[in-house]
Structure formats: structure tokens, C-alpha cells
Design an enzyme around this catalytic site. Structure first.
Site, short mmCIF file in Angstrom:
data_model
loop_
_atom_site.label_atom_id
_atom_site.label_comp_id
_atom_site.label_asym_id
_atom_site.label_seq_id
_atom_site.Cartn_x
_atom_site.Cartn_y
_atom_site.Cartn_z
N ASN A 209 62.28 49.58 -7.18
CA ASN A 209 61.79 48.80 -7.17
C ASN A 209 59.71 49.28 -7.49
O ASN A 209 58.90 49.43 -6.90
CB ASN A 209 62.04 47.84 -5.56
CG ASN A 209 61.20 49.17 -5.02
OD1 ASN A 209 61.13 50.22 -5.08
ND2 ASN A 209 61.16 48.32 -3.38
N ARG B 272 55.66 43.98 -7.42
CA ARG B 272 56.61 43.84 -8.06
C ARG B 272 57.87 42.98 -9.26
O ARG B 272 58.58 42.97 -9.31
CB ARG B 272 57.47 44.24 -6.50
CG ARG B 272 57.74 46.07 -5.55
CD ARG B 272 57.91 45.94 -4.73
NE ARG B 272 58.02 47.56 -4.52
CZ ARG B 272 57.91 47.65 -3.18
NH1 ARG B 272 57.52 47.29 -2.48
NH2 ARG B 272 57.49 49.33 -2.47
N THR C 231 59.48 44.08 -0.60
CA THR C 231 59.92 45.58 -0.86
C THR C 231 61.17 44.91 -1.68
O THR C 231 61.52 45.90 -2.76
CB THR C 231 61.24 46.00 0.72
OG1 THR C 231 60.19 46.00 1.79
CG2 THR C 231 61.87 46.76 0.14
N GLU D 258 51.21 60.72 5.47
CA GLU D 258 52.34 60.41 4.07
C GLU D 258 51.08 61.78 2.76
O GLU D 258 51.88 62.45 1.56
CB GLU D 258 52.60 59.20 3.10
CG GLU D 258 53.15 58.33 4.16
CD GLU D 258 53.75 57.12 3.70
OE1 GLU D 258 54.70 56.90 3.95
OE2 GLU D 258 53.20 56.59 2.35
N ARG E 30 48.95 47.07 -0.95
CA ARG E 30 50.29 46.56 0.09
C ARG E 30 51.07 45.11 -0.54
O ARG E 30 51.51 44.69 -0.96
CB ARG E 30 50.23 46.13 1.25
CG ARG E 30 50.35 47.71 1.70
CD ARG E 30 51.87 48.05 2.02
NE ARG E 30 52.86 47.25 2.58
CZ ARG E 30 54.17 47.99 2.95
NH1 ARG E 30 55.15 49.31 2.36
NH2 ARG E 30 55.54 47.32 3.23
N HIS F 237 55.77 52.64 -4.13
CA HIS F 237 55.72 52.78 -2.77
C HIS F 237 54.48 53.26 -2.88
O HIS F 237 53.64 53.31 -3.22
CB HIS F 237 56.14 54.29 -2.77
CG HIS F 237 56.09 55.15 -1.15
ND1 HIS F 237 56.41 53.91 0.23
CD2 HIS F 237 54.59 55.04 -0.84
CE1 HIS F 237 55.74 54.69 1.66
NE2 HIS F 237 55.14 55.29 0.77
N PHE G 90 72.50 52.24 2.70
CA PHE G 90 71.62 52.56 1.16
C PHE G 90 71.72 53.87 0.79
O PHE G 90 70.46 54.22 -0.42
CB PHE G 90 70.97 51.37 0.52
CG PHE G 90 69.84 51.09 1.57
CD1 PHE G 90 69.17 51.47 1.30
CD2 PHE G 90 70.17 49.55 2.35
CE1 PHE G 90 67.93 51.17 2.42
CE2 PHE G 90 69.34 49.69 3.66
CZ PHE G 90 67.91 50.27 3.78
N TYR H 287 61.59 59.44 3.79
CA TYR H 287 62.57 58.12 4.08
C TYR H 287 63.57 58.37 5.22
O TYR H 287 64.53 57.35 5.84
CB TYR H 287 63.35 57.87 2.98
CG TYR H 287 62.85 57.01 1.78
CD1 TYR H 287 61.92 55.92 2.00
CD2 TYR H 287 62.87 58.00 0.91
CE1 TYR H 287 60.98 55.41 1.07
CE2 TYR H 287 61.79 57.10 -0.23
CZ TYR H 287 61.13 55.59 -0.36
OH TYR H 287 59.88 55.27 -1.65
N LYS I 133 57.27 55.00 -9.08
CA LYS I 133 59.20 56.37 -8.38
C LYS I 133 59.49 55.77 -9.71
O LYS I 133 59.21 55.43 -10.81
CB LYS I 133 59.79 54.76 -7.66
CG LYS I 133 59.24 54.70 -6.56
CD LYS I 133 60.31 53.70 -5.55
CE LYS I 133 59.12 52.99 -4.40
NZ LYS I 133 60.84 52.16 -3.54
P1 GDP Z 1 58.48 49.21 0.89
O1 GDP Z 1 57.25 49.65 2.09
O2 GDP Z 1 58.64 48.44 0.59
O3 GDP Z 1 58.75 50.41 0.41
O4 GDP Z 1 60.00 48.86 2.30
P2 GDP Z 1 60.33 50.56 3.26
O5 GDP Z 1 60.09 51.29 3.87
O6 GDP Z 1 61.20 49.11 3.75
O7 GDP Z 1 61.99 50.97 2.04
C1 GDP Z 1 60.93 51.41 1.72
C2 GDP Z 1 62.53 51.62 0.59
O8 GDP Z 1 63.76 52.19 0.77
C3 GDP Z 1 62.46 50.88 -0.71
O9 GDP Z 1 61.03 50.86 -1.52
C4 GDP Z 1 63.32 50.77 -0.95
O10 GDP Z 1 63.36 51.99 -2.37
C5 GDP Z 1 64.28 50.90 -0.43
N1 GDP Z 1 64.80 49.91 0.15
C6 GDP Z 1 65.08 48.93 1.29
N2 GDP Z 1 65.85 48.26 1.32
C7 GDP Z 1 66.58 48.58 0.75
C8 GDP Z 1 67.74 48.04 0.57
O11 GDP Z 1 68.55 47.10 1.60
N3 GDP Z 1 69.26 48.29 -0.57
C9 GDP Z 1 68.23 50.12 -1.22
N4 GDP Z 1 69.14 50.23 -2.26
N5 GDP Z 1 66.99 49.81 -1.25
C10 GDP Z 1 66.25 49.78 0.13
#
Ligand code: GDP
Length: 148
Positions: A112, A102, A91, A126, A85, A115, A57, A49, A9
Site C-alpha cells: 500500500n 493509496r 489502509t 516514530e 493521513r 506509511h 499477516f 509494527y 514503502k
Molecule cells: P495504516 O496506518 O493505514 O498504514 O494501517 P495500520 O496501522 O492498521 O497497518 C499498518 C500496515 O500493516 C498497513 O499499512 C499494511 O501495510 C499492513 N496491514 C494492515 N492490515 C493488513 C492486512 O489485513 N493484511 C496485510 N497483508 N497487511 C496489512
């Protein structure tokens, strides 16, 4: 062999972490078969997303993901989706295990660093999303012989 999509990212790019994070995959012996740096369009972010579109957010995600280019990679290996993963972990970096990408590199859930696809089905969608031209390289690594 499975293939997964990884995005390094914008914070990874801004913080000179590209090489260190790619090293994690190379150290593990995973096979990088495609990689490119790209600026993400609003369209691709909305698609990628989409499942978070109604979250408060979501605008933050959009500004984060367009703040600098990302490095998109396709990486292959047996069980690569789960392996990446695990290397990536939670996350929220505060909940990640020490030694994971992370934990070691990410500052907050907003930034973070990485992805990684979370299932075979998601990975297929994807990979097509980010590599529309589908120019996956084809080469043999010595270690390929050890993969069943
Ligand atoms: P991942 O698979 O671990 O990347 O997590 P998710 O698929 O749940 O979320 C996708 C991305 O959305 C995350 O990597 C973060 O960049 C963002 N994200 C998820 N939850 C939050 C949150 O509570 N706050 C913010 N600012 N970003 C979030």
C-alpha cells in the site's frame, strides 16, 4: 507546526513512484525537513509494527518491508499529521478515495505504498525511531510566514 513521519514503502521504490508521491506533499505546500533512503532491519520493523505482531499477516509485512529500501521523510506543517493521513487515506486502497495516494498508486493492502503517522504521540515516537541521529534540517520557506 507539527511534524510527521512518512515512509515511502518498498513498492514505491520498485515502481519508480518516489517522485510522484513526494510531489503530492510538495503540491500541497508541506515542508520536507528530512529525507533518507534506508534498508529496514528486522529490529526496526518489529518495533514499528509491534501492534500487529500477533496478526497472521505479520510475516507478510516483514517480507514486504525488507524487499527493498524505504524512503523515510519528516514533513512539517500546521495539522500535517491529519493532512498527510487524508492525502494517504485508507489502509486498504480499495477503500481509499480517488485522488488519494493509496487509491491512485497502491495495488492491494499488502502493498500500500506509504506509511504516515496517525497521531501526534505516534509521530514523536516514530520520528525518533527513524531519525535517531536527529539531523532535522532548519530552513525558512517563504510559505512559513503563513503558518500561525
Ligand atoms: P495504516 O496506518 O493505514 O498504514 O494501517 P495500520 O496501522 O492498521 O497497518 C499498518 C500496515 O500493516 C498497513 O499499512 C499494511 O501495510 C499492513 N496491514 C494492515 N492490515 C493488513 C492486512 O489485513 N493484511 C496485510 N497483508 N497487511 C496489512
Amino acid at each position: 507546526m507539527e511534524t510527521t513521519l512518512i515512509l515511502l514503502k518498498p513498492d514505491t521504490v520498485q515502481r519508480w513512484l518516489i517522485g510522484q508521491i513526494i510531489s503530492r506533499f510538495e503540491n500541497k505546500g508541506l515542508k520536507i525537513i528530512w529525507m533518507k533512503m534506508m534498508n529496514l532491519s528486522e529490529e526496526i520493523i518489529n518495533e514499528h509494527y509491534d501492534f500487529l505482531a500477533d496478526k497472521p499477516f505479520f510475516p507478510k509485512i516483514k517480507s514486504y518491508m525488507t524487499s527493498a529500501p524505504v524512503v523515510a521523510m519528516a514533513v512539517s506543517w500546521t495539522n500535517v499529521i491529519k493532512t498527510v493521513r487524508i492525502l494517504t487515506w485508507a489502509t486498504n486502497p480499495a477503500e481509499a478515495l480517488p485522488g488519494s495516494i493509496r487509491w491512485d498508486f497502491a495495488l492491494t493492502i499488502d502493498w500500500n505504498v506509504i506509511h504516515a503517522s496517525d497521531s501526534e504521540e505516534t509521530a514523536q515516537i516514530e520520528l525518533k525511531r527513524f531519525f535517531k541521529e536527529w539531523e532535522i534540517t532548519n530552513y525558512t520557506k517563504i510559505s512559513d510566514e503563513t503558518v500561525g
